[in-house]
Design a protein around this motif. Structure first.
Motif, PDB file in Angstrom:
ATOM      1  N   CYS A  15       0.892  -1.203  -0.029  1.00 16.44           N
ATOM      2  CA  CYS A  15       0.088  -0.065  -0.105  1.00 16.44           C
ATOM      3  C   CYS A  15       0.832   1.255  -0.002  1.00 16.44           C
ATOM      4  O   CYS A  15       0.336   2.143  -0.868  1.00 16.44           O
ATOM      5  CB  CYS A  15      -0.899  -0.146   1.134  1.00 16.44           C
ATOM      6  N   GLY A  16       1.977   1.263   0.670  1.00 15.78           N
ATOM      7  CA  GLY A  16       2.778   2.517   0.507  1.00 15.78           C
ATOM      8  C   GLY A  16       3.472   2.633  -0.774  1.00 15.78           C
ATOM      9  O   GLY A  16       3.567   3.689  -1.193  1.00 15.78           O
ATOM     10  N   TRP A  17       3.677   1.511  -1.421  1.00 14.75           N
ATOM     11  CA  TRP A  17       4.229   1.704  -2.919  1.00 14.75           C
ATOM     12  C   TRP A  17       2.947   2.222  -3.642  1.00 14.75           C
ATOM     13  O   TRP A  17       3.313   3.330  -4.238  1.00 14.75           O
ATOM     14  CB  TRP A  17       4.748   0.254  -3.348  1.00 14.75           C
ATOM     15  N   LEU A  18       1.966   1.874  -3.596  1.00 14.25           N
ATOM     16  CA  LEU A  18       0.735   2.176  -4.229  1.00 14.25           C
ATOM     17  C   LEU A  18       0.287   3.681  -4.022  1.00 14.25           C
ATOM     18  O   LEU A  18       0.201   4.257  -4.942  1.00 14.25           O
ATOM     19  CB  LEU A  18      -0.433   1.270  -4.188  1.00 14.25           C
ATOM     20  N   LEU A  19       0.114   3.720  -2.634  1.00 12.97           N
ATOM     21  CA  LEU A  19      -0.024   5.271  -2.314  1.00 12.97           C
ATOM     22  C   LEU A  19       0.940   6.227  -2.879  1.00 12.97           C
ATOM     23  O   LEU A  19       0.437   7.436  -3.222  1.00 12.97           O
ATOM     24  CB  LEU A  19      -0.609   5.471  -1.024  1.00 12.97           C
ATOM     25  N   GLY A  20       2.203   5.883  -2.673  1.00 13.77           N
ATOM     26  CA  GLY A  20       3.188   6.692  -3.008  1.00 13.77           C
ATOM     27  C   GLY A  20       3.238   7.065  -4.386  1.00 13.77           C
ATOM     28  O   GLY A  20       3.402   8.312  -4.891  1.00 13.77           O
ATOM     29  N   THR A  21       2.626   6.153  -5.417  1.00 12.00           N
ATOM     30  CA  THR A  21       2.786   6.624  -6.774  1.00 12.00           C
ATOM     31  C   THR A  21       1.500   7.196  -7.127  1.00 12.00           C
ATOM     32  O   THR A  21       1.657   7.980  -8.128  1.00 12.00           O
ATOM     33  CB  THR A  21       2.457   5.247  -7.797  1.00 12.00           C
ATOM     34  N   LEU A  22       0.560   7.191  -6.183  1.00 13.20           N
ATOM     35  CA  LEU A  22      -0.753   8.139  -6.307  1.00 13.20           C
ATOM     36  C   LEU A  22      -0.543   9.542  -5.708  1.00 13.20           C
ATOM     37  O   LEU A  22      -1.629  10.163  -5.693  1.00 13.20           O
ATOM     38  CB  LEU A  22      -1.793   7.530  -5.800  1.00 13.20           C
ATOM     39  N   GLY A  23       0.618   9.790  -5.439  1.00 14.36           N
ATOM     40  CA  GLY A  23       0.868  11.151  -4.566  1.00 14.36           C
ATOM     41  C   GLY A  23       0.112  11.140  -3.315  1.00 14.36           C
ATOM     42  O   GLY A  23      -0.118  12.288  -2.574  1.00 14.36           O
ATOM     43  N   MET A  24       0.064  10.003  -2.378  1.00 13.39           N
ATOM     44  CA  MET A  24      -0.369  10.168  -0.728  1.00 13.39           C
ATOM     45  C   MET A  24       0.419   9.257  -0.201  1.00 13.39           C
ATOM     46  O   MET A  24       0.061   8.601   0.955  1.00 13.39           O
ATOM     47  CB  MET A  24      -1.674   9.524  -0.814  1.00 13.39           C
ATOM     48  N   GLY A  67     -10.454  -1.083   3.045  1.00 12.18           N
ATOM     49  CA  GLY A  67      -9.991   0.123   2.195  1.00 12.18           C
ATOM     50  C   GLY A  67      -8.853   0.864   2.724  1.00 12.18           C
ATOM     51  O   GLY A  67      -8.495   0.698   3.951  1.00 12.18           O
ATOM     52  N   TRP A  68      -7.886   1.403   1.790  1.00 10.91           N
ATOM     53  CA  TRP A  68      -6.974   2.045   2.144  1.00 10.91           C
ATOM     54  C   TRP A  68      -6.988   3.361   1.385  1.00 10.91           C
ATOM     55  O   TRP A  68      -7.603   3.431   0.375  1.00 10.91           O
ATOM     56  CB  TRP A  68      -5.625   1.406   1.700  1.00 10.91           C
ATOM     57  N   GLY A  69      -6.400   4.180   1.956  1.00 11.69           N
ATOM     58  CA  GLY A  69      -6.319   5.889   1.234  1.00 11.69           C
ATOM     59  C   GLY A  69      -7.320   6.574   2.217  1.00 11.69           C
ATOM     60  O   GLY A  69      -7.080   6.969   3.472  1.00 11.69           O
ATOM     61  N   VAL A  70      -8.068   7.451   1.564  1.00 11.27           N
ATOM     62  CA  VAL A  70      -8.916   8.226   1.980  1.00 11.27           C
ATOM     63  C   VAL A  70     -10.371   8.241   1.717  1.00 11.27           C
ATOM     64  O   VAL A  70     -10.727   8.125   0.517  1.00 11.27           O
ATOM     65  CB  VAL A  70      -8.666   9.801   1.680  1.00 11.27           C
ATOM     66  N   HIS A  71     -11.308   7.846   2.668  1.00 12.88           N
ATOM     67  CA  HIS A  71     -12.703   7.725   2.345  1.00 12.88           C
ATOM     68  C   HIS A  71     -13.676   7.775   3.602  1.00 12.88           C
ATOM     69  O   HIS A  71     -12.860   7.532   4.776  1.00 12.88           O
ATOM     70  CB  HIS A  71     -12.961   6.154   1.827  1.00 12.88           C
ATOM     71  N   TRP A  77     -14.169   9.787   8.703  1.00 18.67           N
ATOM     72  CA  TRP A  77     -13.299   9.696   7.630  1.00 18.67           C
ATOM     73  C   TRP A  77     -12.187   8.794   8.128  1.00 18.67           C
ATOM     74  O   TRP A  77     -11.573   8.929   8.915  1.00 18.67           O
ATOM     75  CB  TRP A  77     -12.964  10.981   7.282  1.00 18.67           C
ATOM     76  N   LEU A  78     -11.579   7.762   7.110  1.00 20.74           N
ATOM     77  CA  LEU A  78     -10.722   6.913   7.465  1.00 20.74           C
ATOM     78  C   LEU A  78      -9.272   7.338   6.617  1.00 20.74           C
ATOM     79  O   LEU A  78      -9.635   7.467   5.211  1.00 20.74           O
ATOM     80  CB  LEU A  78     -10.880   5.589   7.237  1.00 20.74           C
ATOM     81  N   VAL A  79      -8.301   7.833   6.847  1.00 20.68           N
ATOM     82  CA  VAL A  79      -7.245   8.228   6.410  1.00 20.68           C
ATOM     83  C   VAL A  79      -6.128   6.981   6.888  1.00 20.68           C
ATOM     84  O   VAL A  79      -5.676   7.222   7.931  1.00 20.68           O
ATOM     85  CB  VAL A  79      -6.632   9.762   6.661  1.00 20.68           C
ATOM     86  N   ASN A  80      -5.630   6.107   6.031  1.00 14.49           N
ATOM     87  CA  ASN A  80      -4.706   5.086   6.470  1.00 14.49           C
ATOM     88  C   ASN A  80      -3.961   4.796   5.027  1.00 14.49           C
ATOM     89  O   ASN A  80      -4.493   4.651   3.822  1.00 14.49           O
ATOM     90  CB  ASN A  80      -5.421   3.929   6.920  1.00 14.49           C
ATOM     91  N   LEU A 109     -12.338  11.043  12.936  1.00 16.93           N
ATOM     92  CA  LEU A 109     -11.095  10.932  11.990  1.00 16.93           C
ATOM     93  C   LEU A 109     -10.441   9.646  12.509  1.00 16.93           C
ATOM     94  O   LEU A 109     -10.005   9.499  13.765  1.00 16.93           O
ATOM     95  CB  LEU A 109     -10.314  12.110  12.010  1.00 16.93           C
ATOM     96  N   TYR A 110     -10.339   8.681  11.548  1.00 20.69           N
ATOM     97  CA  TYR A 110      -9.554   7.454  12.240  1.00 20.69           C
ATOM     98  C   TYR A 110      -8.182   7.580  11.139  1.00 20.69           C
ATOM     99  O   TYR A 110      -8.165   7.771   9.916  1.00 20.69           O
ATOM    100  CB  TYR A 110     -10.352   6.126  11.350  1.00 20.69           C
ATOM    101  N   LEU A 111      -7.094   7.356  11.720  1.00 22.77           N
ATOM    102  CA  LEU A 111      -5.875   7.463  11.181  1.00 22.77           C
ATOM    103  C   LEU A 111      -5.185   6.013  11.621  1.00 22.77           C
ATOM    104  O   LEU A 111      -5.008   5.534  12.674  1.00 22.77           O
ATOM    105  CB  LEU A 111      -4.917   8.696  11.750  1.00 22.77           C
ATOM    106  N   SER A 112      -4.362   5.633  10.496  1.00 20.75           N
ATOM    107  CA  SER A 112      -3.401   4.548  10.788  1.00 20.75           C
ATOM    108  C   SER A 112      -1.858   5.005  11.044  1.00 20.75           C
ATOM    109  O   SER A 112      -1.534   5.620  10.205  1.00 20.75           O
ATOM    110  CB  SER A 112      -3.479   3.540   9.634  1.00 20.75           C
ATOM    111  N   LEU A 113      -1.504   4.588  12.260  1.00 22.16           N
ATOM    112  CA  LEU A 113      -0.148   5.362  12.463  1.00 22.16           C
ATOM    113  C   LEU A 113       0.845   4.224  12.935  1.00 22.16           C
ATOM    114  O   LEU A 113       0.564   3.304  13.515  1.00 22.16           O
ATOM    115  CB  LEU A 113      -0.478   6.292  13.734  1.00 22.16           C
ATOM    116  N   ALA A 114       2.034   4.594  12.500  1.00 23.18           N
ATOM    117  CA  ALA A 114       3.403   3.864  12.951  1.00 23.18           C
ATOM    118  C   ALA A 114       3.326   3.646  14.447  1.00 23.18           C
ATOM    119  O   ALA A 114       3.673   2.410  15.028  1.00 23.18           O
ATOM    120  CB  ALA A 114       4.453   4.314  12.365  1.00 23.18           C
ATOM    121  N   ASP A 115       3.076   4.948  15.305  1.00 22.58           N
ATOM    122  CA  ASP A 115       3.277   4.711  16.821  1.00 22.58           C
ATOM    123  C   ASP A 115       1.951   5.488  17.369  1.00 22.58           C
ATOM    124  O   ASP A 115       1.937   6.371  17.946  1.00 22.58           O
ATOM    125  CB  ASP A 115       4.561   5.435  17.330  1.00 22.58           C
TER     126      ASP A 115
END
Length: 126
Positions: A15-24, A67-71, A77-80, A109-115
């Motif tokens: 997902c990091g690779w995919l969202l990175g290519t999409l500017g997120m 899902g992943w991204g922003v929705h 809203w989930l931003v992950n 606001l739902y956020l997926s965080l590293a920490d």
């Protein structure tokens, strides 16, 4: 707003690779806890500046997110970039955020965080 504490979104490898290519991806996304506001940006797709006095509650959640991204819908809203490390930020009264440059109402606001533990601790500081 001061520079505050910076937190990284958690991204699954693919997902990091995919969202990175999409500017997120990592380079254009951040979560910053400042003395007066929480600032969240995921590239061009999402931006919110939440005054700290509007943050009613913060808790780690384990729900069956899809899902992943922003929705989202109806103020939630989930931003992950991952389905792990998700934190819910309850906002009262709701604020305006921007999703793909369009204003939306934001109350949870739902956020997926590293920490997520450090994020909760930073918001608990007053």
């Amino acid at each position: 707003m001061d520079t505050g504490y910076g937190f990284e979104f958690r991204y699954d490898r693919w997902c990091g690779w995919l969202l990175g290519t999409l500017g997120m991806g990592h380079r254009v996304s951040h979560v910053t806890v400042g003395s007066d506001a929480l600032d969240v940006r995921m590239g061009w797709a999402f931006h919110a500046r939440v005054p700290r006095d509007r943050i009613a509650h913060v808790v780690q959640v384990e729900r069956p997110f899809i899902g992943w991204g922003v929705h989202g819908w109806r103020g939630r809203w989930l931003v992950n970039g991952s389905l792990q490390g998700v934190v819910a930020v309850e906002i009262d009264p709701p604020i305006r955020a921007r999703v793909t440059f369009v204003p939306v109402r934001l109350r949870t606001l739902y956020l997926s965080l590293a920490d997520p533990d450090a994020f909760e601790a930073a918001l608990a500081e007053r």
